[in-house]
Write an enzyme that holds these catalytic residues in place. Structure first.
Site, PDB file in Angstrom:
ATOM      1  N   GLY A  12      -7.089  -7.402  -0.102  1.00 14.42           N
ATOM      2  CA  GLY A  12      -6.081  -6.549   0.539  1.00 14.42           C
ATOM      3  C   GLY A  12      -6.501  -5.099   0.475  1.00 14.42           C
ATOM      4  O   GLY A  12      -7.506  -4.754  -0.171  1.00 14.42           O
ATOM      5  N   ASP A  13      -5.763  -4.249   1.191  1.00 14.93           N
ATOM      6  CA  ASP A  13      -6.042  -2.808   1.219  1.00 14.93           C
ATOM      7  C   ASP A  13      -7.449  -2.491   1.707  1.00 14.93           C
ATOM      8  O   ASP A  13      -8.070  -1.526   1.252  1.00 14.93           O
ATOM      9  CB  ASP A  13      -5.834  -2.170  -0.175  1.00 14.93           C
ATOM     10  N   GLY A  15      -8.235  -1.418   4.541  1.00 21.04           N
ATOM     11  CA  GLY A  15      -8.225  -0.444   5.653  1.00 21.04           C
ATOM     12  C   GLY A  15      -7.963  -1.147   6.973  1.00 21.04           C
ATOM     13  O   GLY A  15      -8.359  -0.663   8.039  1.00 21.04           O
ATOM     14  N   LYS A  16      -7.278  -2.290   6.894  1.00 19.20           N
ATOM     15  CA  LYS A  16      -7.007  -3.064   8.113  1.00 19.20           C
ATOM     16  C   LYS A  16      -6.175  -2.268   9.106  1.00 19.20           C
ATOM     17  O   LYS A  16      -6.429  -2.327  10.307  1.00 19.20           O
ATOM     18  CB  LYS A  16      -6.260  -4.366   7.761  1.00 19.20           C
ATOM     19  N   ALA A  39       3.299  -5.650   2.382  1.00 19.93           N
ATOM     20  CA  ALA A  39       2.125  -5.038   2.999  1.00 19.93           C
ATOM     21  C   ALA A  39       2.354  -3.546   3.230  1.00 19.93           C
ATOM     22  O   ALA A  39       3.484  -3.093   3.321  1.00 19.93           O
ATOM     23  CB  ALA A  39       1.842  -5.716   4.328  1.00 19.93           C
ATOM     24  N   HIS A  41       0.357  -0.680   5.724  1.00 19.04           N
ATOM     25  CA  HIS A  41      -0.758  -0.272   6.568  1.00 19.04           C
ATOM     26  C   HIS A  41      -0.646   1.224   6.837  1.00 19.04           C
ATOM     27  O   HIS A  41       0.377   1.688   7.325  1.00 19.04           O
ATOM     28  CB  HIS A  41      -0.742  -1.048   7.884  1.00 19.04           C
ATOM     29  N   GLN A 223      -2.469  -8.348   3.587  1.00 21.41           N
ATOM     30  CA  GLN A 223      -3.163  -8.733   2.339  1.00 21.41           C
ATOM     31  C   GLN A 223      -4.615  -9.138   2.665  1.00 21.41           C
ATOM     32  O   GLN A 223      -5.152  -8.672   3.658  1.00 21.41           O
ATOM     33  CB  GLN A 223      -2.411  -9.851   1.600  1.00 21.41           C
ATOM     34  N   THR A 238      -0.830 -13.840  -3.278  1.00 24.26           N
ATOM     35  CA  THR A 238       0.482 -13.731  -2.652  1.00 24.26           C
ATOM     36  C   THR A 238       0.883 -15.138  -2.204  1.00 24.26           C
ATOM     37  O   THR A 238       0.129 -16.098  -2.414  1.00 24.26           O
ATOM     38  CB  THR A 238       0.466 -12.690  -1.515  1.00 24.26           C
ATOM     39  N   GLY A 300       2.298   2.930  -4.548  1.00 27.28           N
ATOM     40  CA  GLY A 300       1.706   4.104  -5.178  1.00 27.28           C
ATOM     41  C   GLY A 300       0.847   3.757  -6.385  1.00 27.28           C
ATOM     42  O   GLY A 300       0.291   4.639  -7.050  1.00 27.28           O
ATOM     43  N   ARG A 301       0.712   2.445  -6.698  1.00 20.35           N
ATOM     44  CA  ARG A 301      -0.067   2.042  -7.878  1.00 20.35           C
ATOM     45  C   ARG A 301      -1.539   2.358  -7.685  1.00 20.35           C
ATOM     46  O   ARG A 301      -2.071   2.213  -6.582  1.00 20.35           O
ATOM     47  CB  ARG A 301       0.059   0.527  -8.097  1.00 20.35           C
ATOM     48  N   SER A 411     -16.165   2.803   9.405  1.00 24.17           N
ATOM     49  CA  SER A 411     -15.143   3.840   9.295  1.00 24.17           C
ATOM     50  C   SER A 411     -15.508   4.766   8.135  1.00 24.17           C
ATOM     51  O   SER A 411     -15.841   4.311   7.045  1.00 24.17           O
ATOM     52  CB  SER A 411     -13.784   3.176   9.063  1.00 24.17           C
ATOM     53  N   GLY A 413     -13.473   7.631   7.325  1.00 22.76           N
ATOM     54  CA  GLY A 413     -12.334   8.497   7.001  1.00 22.76           C
ATOM     55  C   GLY A 413     -11.069   7.923   7.610  1.00 22.76           C
ATOM     56  O   GLY A 413     -11.126   6.970   8.384  1.00 22.76           O
TER      57      GLY A 413
HETATM   58  P1  IMP Z   1       3.434 -10.291  -3.772  1.00 21.42           P
HETATM   59  O1  IMP Z   1       2.817 -10.448  -2.417  1.00 21.42           O
HETATM   60  O2  IMP Z   1       4.373  -9.119  -3.849  1.00 21.42           O
HETATM   61  O3  IMP Z   1       4.017 -11.558  -4.282  1.00 21.42           O
HETATM   62  O4  IMP Z   1       2.244  -9.923  -4.792  1.00 21.42           O
HETATM   63  C1  IMP Z   1       1.235 -10.855  -5.161  1.00 21.42           C
HETATM   64  C2  IMP Z   1      -0.102 -10.150  -5.354  1.00 21.42           C
HETATM   65  O5  IMP Z   1      -0.575  -9.709  -4.088  1.00 21.42           O
HETATM   66  C3  IMP Z   1      -0.043  -8.918  -6.244  1.00 21.42           C
HETATM   67  O6  IMP Z   1      -1.260  -8.816  -6.965  1.00 21.42           O
HETATM   68  C4  IMP Z   1       0.073  -7.773  -5.259  1.00 21.42           C
HETATM   69  O7  IMP Z   1      -0.417  -6.570  -5.797  1.00 21.42           O
HETATM   70  C5  IMP Z   1      -0.807  -8.305  -4.137  1.00 21.42           C
HETATM   71  N1  IMP Z   1      -0.448  -7.756  -2.822  1.00 21.42           N
HETATM   72  C6  IMP Z   1       0.620  -8.061  -2.074  1.00 21.42           C
HETATM   73  N2  IMP Z   1       0.607  -7.380  -0.928  1.00 21.42           N
HETATM   74  C7  IMP Z   1      -0.495  -6.640  -0.933  1.00 21.42           C
HETATM   75  C8  IMP Z   1      -1.084  -5.736   0.013  1.00 21.42           C
HETATM   76  O8  IMP Z   1      -0.575  -5.497   1.116  1.00 21.42           O
HETATM   77  N3  IMP Z   1      -2.263  -5.173  -0.370  1.00 21.42           N
HETATM   78  C9  IMP Z   1      -2.856  -5.456  -1.552  1.00 21.42           C
HETATM   79  N4  IMP Z   1      -2.356  -6.285  -2.453  1.00 21.42           N
HETATM   80  C10 IMP Z   1      -1.185  -6.885  -2.146  1.00 21.42           C
END
Ligand code: IMP
Length: 423
Positions: A12-13, A15-16, A39, A41, A223, A238, A300-301, A411, A413
């Site tokens: 996940g994350d 840069g989709k 999610a 974006h 994700q 997830t 924000g984590r 990409s 930036g």
């Molecule tokens: P949940 O989707 O909230 O149940 O989280 C399950 C796991 O997926 C956790 O480790 C979250 O941090 C991760 N997660 C959920 N959505 C995203 C996302 O959009 N990007 C990155 N990690 C995600």
């Protein structure tokens, strides 16, 4: 343009959002097929930053239709807030450009509280977003969930919600958890239902009408592959199918109408929440955080960071059938003397090139690295592949060779102008 599924090839994350925004220009319909408001974006358009959670980023483009398809789980209150926020910024969101599937499941307050309670009680925390996503999918699979179709008739919805809340409170009592006051939930959800009603429709039929008219579609994944309920680092995943197959079940568009699969990956690796991350590197994390990078768009984590993991991304290329790769955040590695790429894992004295099923094993995997020289200069101003430093190009060639799929976009930036074709 072709019907494209876009997925995240890491955790996940990747840069989709940015690549989705780039590809959206060439399509008519943008479809979200799984996940919910877990999610985030991020899209930057002319110095304006938009963080979208449920609404597909196609909403920022005039003339595109956005669909929240049947595989998504929807928190109606949160969706209303997102729509209101977009409208406040002058973005048109109407029943002509945002369609919500009548078969999508509804996230209810007890899903959020169960999500939080389970997290606090379990020993190996998943680090969920606490948005109720897992419990909502659990109710879907247990056949006890409410769906968006239930919101269409105000009176029926009121009765169904009341019944559901009664059942839920019985369950919470058995679990020794505090009950949820039904009145305020009822009022809040009924307000949201009234706002969303014009958007709720049979999106499967809509998508098939669009296919018949040769309209092109982009299925935007949320994700990433290693958060997939089947193929991810279970149980640190997830609760939805984040891989390419999920886009078909999550939308009702069959596999033979898909023309290509695009995988998005960062030039390094990141993960938020718990679970193994074989190439995690504290110094790299610190370096990226000091640059102000790698903080979650929704929560924000701070994200955990590691070197590029070709074992993981190579696996993602296979299970998703990736035809083209987009590499994002290449500029994140600008200042480094050397860049590392993980080409295999060592586990119990053996070398392996496929991630093991057991997370305990994955946690014990030691990455086997090859080191490449860093390019040590800023590249965020670069707009053509040929203008990248030779060492950056060599790094990209290595990623392509190891993952086994052609690189198509780079990409450097956050803004739209900082994406260009590879080669
Ligand atoms: P949940 O989707 O909230 O149940 O989280 C399950 C796991 O997926 C956790 O480790 C979250 O941090 C991760 N997660 C959920 N959505 C995203 C996302 O959009 N990007 C990155 N990690 C995600």
């Amino acid at each position: 343009m072709a019907n494209t599924i876009l997925i995240g090839a890491q955790w996940g994350d990747e840069g989709k959002g940015k690549i989705i925004d780039y590809l959206t220009r060439g399509v008519d319909v943008v479809v979200r097929t799984q996940g919910g408001n877990n999610a985030g974006h991020t899209i930057v358009i002319r110095a304006e930053r938009y963080v979208l959670s449920l609404v597909p980023s196609g909403i920022l483009h005039a003339g595109k239709v956005c669909v929240l398809a049947n595989g998504v789980v929807i928190d109606p209150v949160s969706l209303c807030a997102e729509i209101a926020g977009l409208r406040k910024r002058g973005i048109h969101v109407g029943s002509d450009n945002l369609l919500v599937s009548d078969r999508a499941h509804v996230v209810l307050p007890h899903h959020r509280s169960l999500d939080a309670q389970r997290e606090d009680r379990r020993s190996g925390r998943i680090g969920t977003t606490k948005r109720g996503i897992g419990p909502a999918y659990a109710d879907k699979i247990s056949r006890t969930g409410l769906r968006m179709t239930d919101l269409i008739d105000a009176q029926k919805f009121s009765a169904r919600l009341r019944d559901r809340m009664r059942e839920v409170n019985r369950f919470l009592k058995l679990q020794a958890l505090a009950p949820i006051a039904a009145g305020p939930v009822q009022r809040e959800y009924e307000r949201a239902a009234a706002i969303l009603r014009p958007h709720i429709t049979d999106t499967v039929s809509f998508l098939h009408r669009m296919l018949a008219r040769k309209m092109s579609m982009l299925f935007e994944g949320a994700q990433g592959t290693f958060l997939d309920i089947d193929h991810g680092t279970y149980p640190f995943v997830t609760s939805s199918s984040t891989t390419a197959g999920g886009a078909c079940t999550g939308s009702g568009v069959p596999p033979n109408r898909i023309d290509r699969v695009v995988g998005v990956m960062k030039a390094y690796t990141t993960r938020v929440g718990g679970g193994p991350l074989p190439t995690e590197d504290e110094a790299l994390s610190q370096c990226l955080h000091e640059m102000g990078r790698e903080f979650g768009a929704v929560t924000g984590r701070a994200r955990r960071c590691g070197w590029f993991d070709a074992v993981a991304t190579g696996f993602a290329v296979k299970v998703n059938g990736v035809d083209h790769l987009a590499v994002t955040n290449l500029d994140g590695l600008d200042g480094l003397d050397a860049v590392r790429v993980c080409v295999a894992y060592r586990l119990h004295g053996k070398t392996i090139v496929v991630p093991p099923a057991d997370v305990m094993d994955l946690a014990q995997c030691e990455p086997v690295y090859v080191d490449l020289p860093g390019w040590r200069k800023p590249i965020d101003h670069v707009r053509r592949y040929a203008d990248l430093p030779p060492r950056a190009r060599a790094y990209l060639r290595k990623l392509q060779a190891l993952t086994g799929a052609p690189l198509k976009w780079i990409s450097v930036g956050p803004s739209r102008s900082q994406t260009f074709l590879a080669g």
